[in-house]
Design a protein around this motif. Structure first.
Motif, mmCIF file in Angstrom:
data_model
loop_
_atom_site.group_PDB
_atom_site.id
_atom_site.type_symbol
_atom_site.label_atom_id
_atom_site.label_comp_id
_atom_site.label_asym_id
_atom_site.label_seq_id
_atom_site.Cartn_x
_atom_site.Cartn_y
_atom_site.Cartn_z
ATOM 1 N N MET A 155 -1.409 8.016 -7.905
ATOM 2 C CA MET A 155 -1.957 7.688 -6.590
ATOM 3 C C MET A 155 -1.740 6.196 -6.314
ATOM 4 O O MET A 155 -1.978 5.355 -7.171
ATOM 5 C CB MET A 155 -3.460 8.001 -6.552
ATOM 6 N N LEU A 156 -1.266 5.861 -5.118
ATOM 7 C CA LEU A 156 -1.020 4.475 -4.783
ATOM 8 C C LEU A 156 -2.333 3.760 -4.515
ATOM 9 O O LEU A 156 -3.221 4.278 -3.852
ATOM 10 C CB LEU A 156 -0.124 4.386 -3.539
ATOM 11 N N ARG A 157 -2.467 2.541 -5.034
ATOM 12 C CA ARG A 157 -3.668 1.748 -4.815
ATOM 13 C C ARG A 157 -3.467 0.843 -3.597
ATOM 14 O O ARG A 157 -2.400 0.282 -3.394
ATOM 15 C CB ARG A 157 -3.953 0.879 -6.045
ATOM 16 N N ARG A 158 -4.501 0.704 -2.783
ATOM 17 C CA ARG A 158 -4.392 -0.128 -1.586
ATOM 18 C C ARG A 158 -4.689 -1.583 -1.928
ATOM 19 O O ARG A 158 -5.793 -1.924 -2.349
ATOM 20 C CB ARG A 158 -5.354 0.358 -0.500
ATOM 21 N N MET A 159 -3.681 -2.410 -1.773
ATOM 22 C CA MET A 159 -3.821 -3.856 -1.932
ATOM 23 C C MET A 159 -3.093 -4.488 -0.753
ATOM 24 O O MET A 159 -1.951 -4.929 -0.872
ATOM 25 C CB MET A 159 -3.242 -4.324 -3.262
ATOM 26 N N TYR B 255 9.565 12.455 -2.466
ATOM 27 C CA TYR B 255 8.949 11.269 -3.063
ATOM 28 C C TYR B 255 8.291 10.365 -2.026
ATOM 29 O O TYR B 255 7.726 9.325 -2.381
ATOM 30 C CB TYR B 255 9.974 10.492 -3.878
ATOM 31 N N LEU B 256 8.342 10.758 -0.757
ATOM 32 C CA LEU B 256 7.531 10.073 0.245
ATOM 33 C C LEU B 256 6.061 10.483 0.126
ATOM 34 O O LEU B 256 5.182 9.819 0.684
ATOM 35 C CB LEU B 256 8.044 10.374 1.652
ATOM 36 N N PHE B 257 5.803 11.576 -0.593
ATOM 37 C CA PHE B 257 4.448 12.054 -0.835
ATOM 38 C C PHE B 257 3.967 11.549 -2.198
ATOM 39 O O PHE B 257 4.733 11.524 -3.168
ATOM 40 C CB PHE B 257 4.406 13.585 -0.851
ATOM 41 N N ALA B 258 2.693 11.188 -2.257
ATOM 42 C CA ALA B 258 2.131 10.754 -3.539
ATOM 43 C C ALA B 258 2.140 11.889 -4.552
ATOM 44 O O ALA B 258 2.371 11.677 -5.738
ATOM 45 C CB ALA B 258 0.710 10.225 -3.338
ATOM 46 N N ASP B 259 1.897 13.113 -4.083
ATOM 47 C CA ASP B 259 1.932 14.298 -4.943
ATOM 48 C C ASP B 259 2.587 15.412 -4.148
ATOM 49 O O ASP B 259 1.923 16.165 -3.440
ATOM 50 C CB ASP B 259 0.516 14.698 -5.374
#
Length: 408
Positions: free
Chosen positions: A1-5, A315-319
Motif C-alpha cells: 500500500m502506498l503511503r501518503r507523504m 500496476y496502476l492499482f495498488a492491489d
C-alpha cells in the motif's frame, strides 16, 4: 500500500517532445484545435512535474526546443533542452531541401538504403551547423544534453542502418568537443551495434580519416581541457569520453540482457523508462531488474502513454488482484496517491472536441491518445508497484539521480 507523504513527491520528465505539432493542435497535417502548450504546462505543475527536458530531434526541432524553453521556462515549470539529430532524422545530413522530422518519414526503406554521402561539402556544412548550434548555446543553463542521438532499427522507413550508424558516430565525435555535457540516447532493436559504438568512445580510439574535417573544430577550441579530442602525431584524431560523462538510454524497451549490456558500459550509464518501457511481461522484468539508482523517468510525450492493453496497466492499482481491470478506475485503486494536489484526474476528449469546451474546462482536459508530462505520476506508480516500493522512495531517488545527470 502506498503511503501518503504529500511533500515528498516531485517529478522530472526527461523526455518531452514539446516541438511536436500535436501541441499546436495539428495531427497528421490537419489543425484540430488551438495550440495549448501553456495549459499542458499548467497541468504538469499541478502534477508536481517541476522540471522537463525538451527533446531536440533534428536541427530545426532543436532550434525550436531552444525557443520554447526560452519562452515558457519558469521557476515552477523549469524547461531545459537537448540538441541533436534523432536516428530517424539523419537523412538531413545528406539530403538538401528535406524536411527531416519525426512526423515526416520518407516511408521508403529502399530509397533510404540507396542514400549515401555524395556531397561531402554539404554533409560537412550540416554537421558544422549542428556544432555551431551547440557551441552557440553552450553557456545557456537550459542546454542540458546532447541528443536525441542513437540507432533505431525498427524504423528504416525513416533512414537506413548505414546512415544511422555513420551519424551516430559523427555526433558522438562532436559531443566530445563538449566533454562534460551529458548525452540523451536512443536505442531501439539495435543493442549490439549501439553498445559497440559507445564502447569505442568509452575506451577511446583514433580516427585516421577525419572524413568531415573535425580537426578544424578541435584547433579552434582551447586545448587545455584534458578530455577534449586531440590530434595525434600521425595526424589522426583521438576521441574518448571524459570519465565524468553521463549518458542515458532513454525510452528503454530492450531485454534484460540488453539492460545489463547498456548499464555495463560505464558506472555513468543510466536508462530512462516511460509507458513504452512497460508494454510486455519482459519489459516489466526489466523494471524489476534495473537498479533504482540507475533509473530516470519520462513520458516521451506526446507518445508512449500507458494503455489498458499494456502489461503495466494493472500496476496502476495498488492491489490489482482486488480490482476488475476492465471496469475499475485506477485513480481509486491507488493511483491518486501519486497526485496529492489533484482532487480528481483530468477529463479527456477527442482532439476535435477540445475547442468546444469552455476555457475553464479546457484547463482540466487532456486530449485522448496524446501523452502529456502530467502523466509522470502514472509512470512512477508503475515502477513503485512493480518494485514494491513506496512511491515517495521512487520519486525521491529518481529525482536525485536525474538532477545528478542533467542538473536540477
Amino acid at each position: 500500500m502506498l503511503r501518503r507523504m504529500p511533500h515528498a513527491l516531485k517529478f522530472y520528465d526527461i523526455g518531452l517532445n514539446l516541438t511536436d505539432p500535436m501541441y499546436q493542435g495539428v495531427y497528421n497535417g490537419k489543425q484540430y484545435h488551438q495550440p495549448d502548450i501553456q495549459r499542458v504546462l499548467r497541468r504538469a505543475q499541478q502534477a508536481r512535474v517541476h522540471a522537463m527536458l525538451l527533446t531536440g530531434s533534428s536541427i530545426c526541432e532543436s532550434q525550436e526546443a531552444v525557443a520554447l524553453a526560452a519562452r515558457f521556462h519558469s521557476p515552477d515549470a523549469r524547461l531545459y533542452y537537448t540538441l541533436g539529430v534523432h536516428p530517424c532524422c539523419v537523412n538531413e545530413f545528406v539530403l538538401a531541401d528535406t524536411s527531416s522530422t519525426i512526423d515526416n518519414p520518407t516511408n521508403d526503406p529502399d530509397f533510404n538504403a540507396r542514400i549515401d554521402v555524395t556531397d561531402l561539402a554539404f554533409t560537412k556544412s550540416k554537421l558544422r551547423q549542428l556544432y555551431t548550434l551547440m557551441r552557440g548555446n553552450a553557456a545557456d543553463p537550459k542546454f542540458r544534453a546532447i541528443g536525441e542521438i542513437g540507432l533505431d532499427y525498427d524504423r528504416f522507413y525513416y533512414s537506413s542502418q548505414k546512415m544511422q550508424l555513420l551519424f551516430f558516430e559523427e555526433q558522438l565525435k562532436l559531443s566530445c568537443l563538449f566533454p562534460e555535457m551529458p548525452l540523451f540516447l536512443h536505442m531501439r532493436n539495435c543493442c549490439a551495434d549501439f553498445v559497440a559504438v559507445l564502447e569505442k568512445f568509452v575506451r577511446g580510439f583514433a580516427d585516421p580519416d577525419d572524413r568531415f574535417g573535425h580537426q578544424d573544430l578541435i584547433r579552434e577550441i582551447d586545448s587545455g581541457h584534458r578530455h577534449l579530442p586531440h590530434i595525434t602525431e600521425d595526424g589522426a584524431v583521438f576521441y574518448r569520453f571524459s570519465p565524468a560523462r553521463k549518458f542515458v538510454t532513454h525510452s528503454f524497451t530492450g531485454s534484460s540482457q540488453d539492460l545489463r549490456d547498456v548499464l555495463s558500459l560505464s558506472a555513468n550509464s543510466y536508462v530512462g523508462m516511460n509507458g513504452c518501457s512497460f508494454k510486455s511481461a519482459e519489459n516489466i522484468q526489466c523494471v524489476k531488474d534495473v537498479p533504482l539508482e540507475r533509473l530516470l523517468l519520462e513520458t516521451d510525450a506526446p507518445w508512449c502513454d500507458i494503455r489498458r492493453t499494456h502489461d503495466s496497466y494493472k500496476y496502476l492499482f495498488a492491489d490489482h488482484s482486488a480490482h476488475n481491470l476492465q471496469k475499475d478506475d485506477p485513480w481509486y485503486g491507488g493511483l491518486s496517491e501519486a497526485y496529492p494536489d489533484i482532487p480528481q484526474w483530468f477529463n479527456s476528449v477527442k482532439r476535435d472536441k477540445l475547442d468546444k469546451k469552455s476555457e475553464d474546462e479546457r484547463e482540466q482536459t487532456t486530449v485522448k491518445s496524446r501523452n502529456e508530462p502530467c502523466f509522470m505520476g502514472h509512470v512512477a506508480t508503475v515502477v513503485a508497484h512493480v518494485k514494491q516500493l513506496p512511491i515517495e522512495e521512487v520519486a525521491s531517488t529518481v529525482w536525485d539521480t536525474t538532477c545528478s545527470v542533467y542538473g536540477e
